[in-house]
Design a protein around this motif. Structure first.
Motif, PDB file in Angstrom:
ATOM      1  N   THR A   1       2.348   1.872  -3.458  1.00  0.00           N
ATOM      2  CA  THR A   1       1.352   2.482  -4.344  1.00  0.00           C
ATOM      3  C   THR A   1       1.203   3.966  -4.046  1.00  0.00           C
ATOM      4  O   THR A   1       1.155   4.801  -4.960  1.00  0.00           O
ATOM      5  CB  THR A   1      -0.009   1.768  -4.180  1.00  0.00           C
ATOM      6  N   ASP A   2       1.138   4.315  -2.773  1.00  0.00           N
ATOM      7  CA  ASP A   2       1.018   5.719  -2.369  1.00  0.00           C
ATOM      8  C   ASP A   2       2.232   6.518  -2.829  1.00  0.00           C
ATOM      9  O   ASP A   2       2.106   7.616  -3.362  1.00  0.00           O
ATOM     10  CB  ASP A   2       0.866   5.797  -0.847  1.00  0.00           C
TER      11      ASP A   2
ATOM     12  N   SER B   1       0.833  -1.203   0.000  1.00  0.00           N
ATOM     13  CA  SER B   1       0.000   0.000   0.000  1.00  0.00           C
ATOM     14  C   SER B   1       0.871   1.259   0.000  1.00  0.00           C
ATOM     15  O   SER B   1       0.578   2.228  -0.707  1.00  0.00           O
ATOM     16  CB  SER B   1      -0.911  -0.022   1.238  1.00  0.00           C
TER      17      SER B   1
END
Length: 199
Positions: A130-131, A127
């Motif tokens: 992706t950020d 995550s």
């Protein structure tokens, strides 16, 4: 009598300002604002993220780095070369902190202290990747593991395994150069298919 409060006419533009405007209360050109110091130095834009330094991590998260000669230092090969770590580098890197305050990714608290279920670290790191990519436009090609000296060896090995499964990237770890010093060094960790470190 008109009170003209323009600055002294040192340039043709300021002379024309006085003659054409007959300004009362000040003449200012209507062009773009003065160049900001950052732009004058060639910086195209100010950083959007706060600069994070190692000393701030120490203060905010009671971080005390594991030393290179500790059992956690054995995560890297015994003869793996070390390189000094510049304090400002932290802000340019994709980093994973594991310590008394839990798991923190790029200055964002992700998992609280305590036992971490299998797979939770990999999910959190995916995550965060992706950020990072959404904000920077590029995927990180390396990860920096920052280990507190209070982390047990098994948990440290778990975080190394899970971070390595996220993608094929270079993984390094940050250690204190020696016990009782704040000097940080960066050490490359072996890939998932390498022989056991410490040998």
């Amino acid at each position: 009598m008109t009170n003209i409060s323009c600055r002294p006419p040192h340039t043709l533009a300021s002379i024309l300002c006085v003659v054409l405007c007959s300004c009362d209360g000040g003449c200012e050109p209507h062009g773009p604002a003065t160049t900001a110091p950052a732009a004058a130095l060639g910086n195209k834009r100010a950083p959007t993220e706060p600069i994070v330094r190692l000393e701030q991590l120490r203060a905010a998260y009671a971080l005390r780095l594991a030393s290179r000669e500790s059992p956690l230092g054995a995560l890297a090969f015994k003869d793996a070369p070390t390189q000094p770590f510049a304090d400002g580098e932290l802000n340019r890197r994709f980093w994973v902190y594991l310590g008394a305050n839990g798991l923190i990714l790029n200055d964002r608290e992700v998992l609280p202290p305590g036992p971490i279920a299998a797979g939770d670290i990999a999910l959190a790191v995916k995550s965060a990747v992706t950020d990072w990519q959404n904000r920077s436009g590029v995927a990180p090609r390396a990860a920096l593991l920052v280990l507190g000296q209070d982390v047990d060896s098994e948990t440290a090995r778990q975080v190394v395994r899970e971070v390595q499964t996220v993608q094929d990237w270079r993984l390094t770890a940050l250690f204190a150069a020696a016990t009782g010093t704040d000097e940080a060094v960066e050490v490359a960790l072996p890939g998932p298919n390498a022989p056991s470190p410490g040998r």
